[in-house]
Design a protein around this motif. Sequence first.
Motif, PDB file in Angstrom:
ATOM      1  N   THR A  40      14.721  -3.331  -9.141  1.00 32.32           N
ATOM      2  CA  THR A  40      13.447  -2.625  -9.023  1.00 32.32           C
ATOM      3  C   THR A  40      12.410  -3.211  -9.967  1.00 32.32           C
ATOM      4  OG1 THR A  40      14.529  -0.577  -8.325  1.00 32.32           O
ATOM      5  CG2 THR A  40      12.313  -0.379  -9.206  1.00 32.32           C
ATOM      6  N   GLY A  81      11.092  -6.258  -8.419  1.00 36.13           N
ATOM      7  CA  GLY A  81      10.221  -5.897  -7.308  1.00 36.13           C
ATOM      8  C   GLY A  81       8.856  -5.423  -7.769  1.00 36.13           C
ATOM      9  N   LEU A  82       8.808  -4.624  -8.829  1.00 37.77           N
ATOM     10  CA  LEU A  82       7.525  -4.144  -9.353  1.00 37.77           C
ATOM     11  C   LEU A  82       6.702  -5.286  -9.933  1.00 37.77           C
ATOM     12  CD1 LEU A  82       8.568  -0.776 -11.065  1.00 37.77           C
ATOM     13  CD2 LEU A  82       7.562  -1.122  -8.800  1.00 37.77           C
ATOM     14  N   LEU A 106       5.028  -6.979  -7.021  1.00 37.93           N
ATOM     15  CA  LEU A 106       3.882  -6.221  -6.515  1.00 37.93           C
ATOM     16  C   LEU A 106       2.713  -6.274  -7.483  1.00 37.93           C
ATOM     17  CD1 LEU A 106       5.707  -3.073  -5.073  1.00 37.93           C
ATOM     18  CD2 LEU A 106       4.829  -5.051  -3.807  1.00 37.93           C
ATOM     19  N   SER A 129      -0.674  -4.192  -1.682  1.00 43.73           N
ATOM     20  CA  SER A 129       0.777  -4.197  -1.819  1.00 43.73           C
ATOM     21  C   SER A 129       1.316  -2.794  -1.652  1.00 43.73           C
ATOM     22  CB  SER A 129       1.192  -4.777  -3.172  1.00 43.73           C
ATOM     23  OG  SER A 129       0.670  -3.988  -4.233  1.00 43.73           O
ATOM     24  N   TYR A 189       4.997  -0.236  -2.187  1.00 41.48           N
ATOM     25  CA  TYR A 189       6.365   0.062  -2.594  1.00 41.48           C
ATOM     26  C   TYR A 189       6.894   1.127  -1.652  1.00 41.48           C
ATOM     27  CZ  TYR A 189      10.261   1.936  -5.327  1.00 41.48           C
ATOM     28  OH  TYR A 189      11.494   2.371  -5.733  1.00 41.48           O
ATOM     29  N   GLY A 201      10.198   3.275  -0.917  1.00 39.81           N
ATOM     30  CA  GLY A 201      11.476   3.562  -1.560  1.00 39.81           C
ATOM     31  C   GLY A 201      12.098   4.873  -1.137  1.00 39.81           C
ATOM     32  N   ILE A 246       8.167   5.713 -10.702  1.00 39.38           N
ATOM     33  CA  ILE A 246       7.845   4.297 -10.491  1.00 39.38           C
ATOM     34  C   ILE A 246       6.655   3.888 -11.357  1.00 39.38           C
ATOM     35  CG2 ILE A 246       6.894   2.665  -8.806  1.00 39.38           C
ATOM     36  CD1 ILE A 246       9.914   3.074  -8.599  1.00 39.38           C
ATOM     37  N   GLN A 275       2.383   3.728  -2.736  1.00 33.08           N
ATOM     38  CA  GLN A 275       3.804   4.037  -2.662  1.00 33.08           C
ATOM     39  C   GLN A 275       4.067   4.964  -1.488  1.00 33.08           C
ATOM     40  OE1 GLN A 275       5.829   4.956  -6.501  1.00 33.08           O
ATOM     41  NE2 GLN A 275       3.747   5.126  -7.302  1.00 33.08           N
ATOM     42  N   TRP A 328       7.353   7.256  -0.529  1.00 30.35           N
ATOM     43  CA  TRP A 328       8.675   7.679  -0.987  1.00 30.35           C
ATOM     44  C   TRP A 328       9.190   8.788  -0.076  1.00 30.35           C
ATOM     45  CZ3 TRP A 328      10.078  12.607  -2.852  1.00 30.35           C
ATOM     46  CH2 TRP A 328      11.401  12.693  -3.315  1.00 30.35           C
ATOM     47  N   VAL A 383       7.698  -4.227  -1.062  1.00 30.66           N
ATOM     48  CA  VAL A 383       9.046  -4.071  -1.595  1.00 30.66           C
ATOM     49  C   VAL A 383       9.678  -2.861  -0.924  1.00 30.66           C
ATOM     50  CG1 VAL A 383      10.430  -3.413  -3.607  1.00 30.66           C
ATOM     51  CG2 VAL A 383       8.668  -5.168  -3.830  1.00 30.66           C
ATOM     52  N   ASP A 424      12.713  -0.718  -1.465  1.00 29.31           N
ATOM     53  CA  ASP A 424      13.663  -0.510  -2.549  1.00 29.31           C
ATOM     54  C   ASP A 424      14.811   0.371  -2.070  1.00 29.31           C
ATOM     55  OD1 ASP A 424      14.780  -0.727  -5.016  1.00 29.31           O
ATOM     56  OD2 ASP A 424      13.341   0.569  -6.050  1.00 29.31           O
TER      57      ASP A 424
END
Length: 304
Positions: A88, A91-92, A95, A105, A107, A109, A117, A139, A141, A169, A171
């Motif tokens: 992770t 991955g961060l 980004l 970008s 994320y 997850g 995060i 993000q 999630w 990404v 995740d």
Amino acid sequence: SKRTNRALEVIKLRGSRHLLGRQELVITDRGCEIHPRVEDLVVERGLEPQALEERVPSGIAELDAMLGGGFVAGTTSILLGFTGSGKTTLGLSFLDAAAGKGIPSLYFGFYEPPGRILAAADAIGLGLRDAEERGKFAQIWQPPYDYGLDGLGRRLFDDVQRRGVRRLVIDGLDGFRQAAVDPDRTIRFITALTNELRGRGVTTLVTEETPRPYGPEVATRVEGTSALADAIVLLEYLTVGTDLRRLISVIKQRETAHQLSVREFALTNRGLRVDATSDGADALLSGPDPISARNRKPRSIPRA
């Protein structure tokens, strides 16, 4: 699956082409939502992967050198490693490198909620919180059991389309397996998903957890995914006496040159730090420790 699932199927539609098979049906506070199978949508759209030679930085200069200049734009790569190995964090960093240049970008997850995060990014000096405020980072999630596969695909594609996402990404590849009603469908779904992302020119990193912290055999929980990846970066543990050390290597990069050496790395308060050479890893792997010796055996990954 323990989740209640609904489906809709069009049996007949005279004089017109339609999607065959059962499609995901969800009842929400807005009414009924139908999520067609991602595999069917990809076939209908017929996007061809873009032939891009651009290199995309990982956010870690030493890893970029190992990759021959960075990840190839528009490809899908897997970050493979045991829990806590740094997937992770890597991955961060990837980004953050994109968002810092104004590149949208995302994320996506299953296990870490947005607040955690951003806190993790703050702790290692990344600028993702500021990038989120500027609209260059977002993000999505969700717990894996809250959505079916096609609902997840729709959430992902909608944001990629709406914000013009170019760096992604995912995740936790296993989140898709947990969301599947039919586990055998998981690899077909992932194949279609990654093909669609390639067709849209999105450079994607996917994290996948290995069952064991170190080799020699490297297994994935979703069978066949290693064959789909354009590149695989392996992050693994090594026990030396009473110390726990970490190693990183590029064990696959399709059609492009990369370094085959193994390097030691560490997780620090400034993120993931990779050695500039393989000297440290060579010293560790040449030691007398029995687990070190076991790691010296050739690594293998499962084939499709």
